[in-house]
Design an enzyme around this catalytic site. Structure first.
Site, PDB file in Angstrom:
ATOM      1  N   LYS A  77       0.808  -1.226   0.000  1.00 19.85           N
ATOM      2  CA  LYS A  77       0.000   0.000   0.000  1.00 19.85           C
ATOM      3  C   LYS A  77       0.844   1.281   0.000  1.00 19.85           C
ATOM      4  O   LYS A  77       0.479   2.264  -0.648  1.00 19.85           O
ATOM      5  CB  LYS A  77      -0.963  -0.010   1.189  1.00 19.85           C
ATOM      6  CG  LYS A  77      -2.056  -1.077   1.041  1.00 19.85           C
ATOM      7  CD  LYS A  77      -3.031  -1.045   2.189  1.00 19.85           C
ATOM      8  CE  LYS A  77      -4.247  -1.909   1.892  1.00 19.85           C
ATOM      9  NZ  LYS A  77      -5.323  -1.755   2.874  1.00 19.85           N
ATOM     10  N   ASP A 113     -10.835   2.526   1.983  1.00 20.20           N
ATOM     11  CA  ASP A 113     -11.127   1.749   3.190  1.00 20.20           C
ATOM     12  C   ASP A 113     -12.043   2.504   4.162  1.00 20.20           C
ATOM     13  O   ASP A 113     -12.985   1.934   4.709  1.00 20.20           O
ATOM     14  CB  ASP A 113      -9.824   1.371   3.918  1.00 20.20           C
ATOM     15  CG  ASP A 113      -9.194   0.110   3.338  1.00 20.20           C
ATOM     16  OD1 ASP A 113      -9.918  -0.699   2.720  1.00 20.20           O
ATOM     17  OD2 ASP A 113      -7.974  -0.063   3.506  1.00 20.20           O
TER      18      ASP A 113
END
Ligand code: NAP
Length: 278
Positions: A77, A113
């Site tokens: 990420k 998210d």
């Protein structure tokens, strides 16, 4: 001449992929392919095992091979955030991306998210997060995304983490009405979120003292495998409302689908694909 069966990818099929290490357990191919199929889109989604340290190369592959979407999971990420051309404001603040989209020739890093958590909570409960008192256990990647979105939407966020310095860093990142708290603050919260991996394994200890919970609270465990952790089972037996991490998983994928295709994600078809009832 051989005629390809229906649904066979061709040179015009648009491709999206998830990269991770490991990636075999990912539910993302099920979610996105169900979405593409429900809308009759000529898209396909594949899982790619990209070894640790090679996230930036995967971004260059996406650019060269003309992929239209990338989902990014552990441990890539941060590397992908550094490799894309631009970042959304949320991804820039968090320094990590879970999704890459195309804008012409440019690759844009996004982080869905936090909004996925919020959309899941709104779909599965009647909670209004504005003014909600939340305690989040953990200060890692998932906690950071969720805490930032909740704070931006008016919640008062208490961060409780094993390592005090990481909790302090998170509070500084999200600002607003947030603070580092001790476990005792759980008793005063309306929403309690486990954002640690404690509960993934059968013999894990509970992430906090269970007697701190009250029956009128809601507990969310970001873990979705197992679907009911010991924390959720204990909380449920005390009369609390409980949710696992599948709602967040589903809606963060829905947001990615929207970013790539520009279309409203067929969330019920995607939910069916992973056995979630909305
Ligand atoms: N539902 C979803 O869509 C979704 C999305 C992302 C993640 N998740 C889940 O969320 C959880 C956290 O993931 P992450 O990516 O945030 O992980 P992470 O970045 O590694 O952060 C883990 C956090 O848990 C704490 N922690 C780890 N082991 C602990 C222990 N033994 N005792 C107390 N605290 C401990 C760490 O504390 P320290 O700071 O002290 O190390 C850190 O704050 C995982 O279970 C993951 O599967 C779910």
């Amino acid at each position: 001449m051989l005629i390809p069966p229906q649904n066979t990818p061709t040179s015009t099929t648009r491709i999206a992929a998830v990269i991770g290490d490991p990636v075999g357990h990912s539910l993302s191919p099920r979610l996105h392919n169900a979405g593409f199929e429900a809308l009759g889109l000529d898209w396909m989604y594949v899982a790619c095992h990209v070894p640790h340290g090679r996230g930036a190369e995967a971004v260059e592959d996406m650019r060269r091979k003309g992929f239209d979407g990338l989902s990014v999971t552990m441990p890539h990420k941060a590397a992908v955030a550094a490799a894309v051309d631009d970042l959304s404001p949320t991804a820039a603040k968090l320094g990590v991306v879970n999704c890459v989209r195309r804008e012409g020739d440019r690759l844009i890093g996004e982080n869905t998210d936090g909004i996925g958590f919020l959309d899941g909570l709104r779909a599965q409960t009647d909670k209004d997060v504005d003014g909600l008192r939340v305690v989040i256990i953990g200060a890692g990647g998932a906690a950071r995304s969720v805490a930032l979105t909740l704070a931006e939407n008016g919640s008062t966020v208490g961060v409780c983490n094993r390592t005090h310095a990481s909790a302090q860093e998170l509070v500084e990142l999200i600002g607003g009405a947030s603070s580092v708290v001790q476990q005792e603050a759980i008793s005063d919260a309306e929403l309690v979120i486990n954002a640690t991996p404690l509960g993934m394994n059968e013999n894990d200890p509970l992430p906090f003292g269970i007697d701190l919970l009250r029956a009128d609270q809601c507990v969310v465990d970001l873990i979705y495998d197992p679907r009911k952790t010991r924390l959720l089972l204990e909380a449920e037996s005390r009369g609390l409302a409980v949710l696992n991490g599948l709602g967040m998983l589903l809606y963060q994928a829905g947001e990615q689908f929207r970013l790539w295709t520009g279309l409203e994600p067929p969330i019920h078809a995607m939910a069916d694909a992973i056995g979630v009832t909305l």
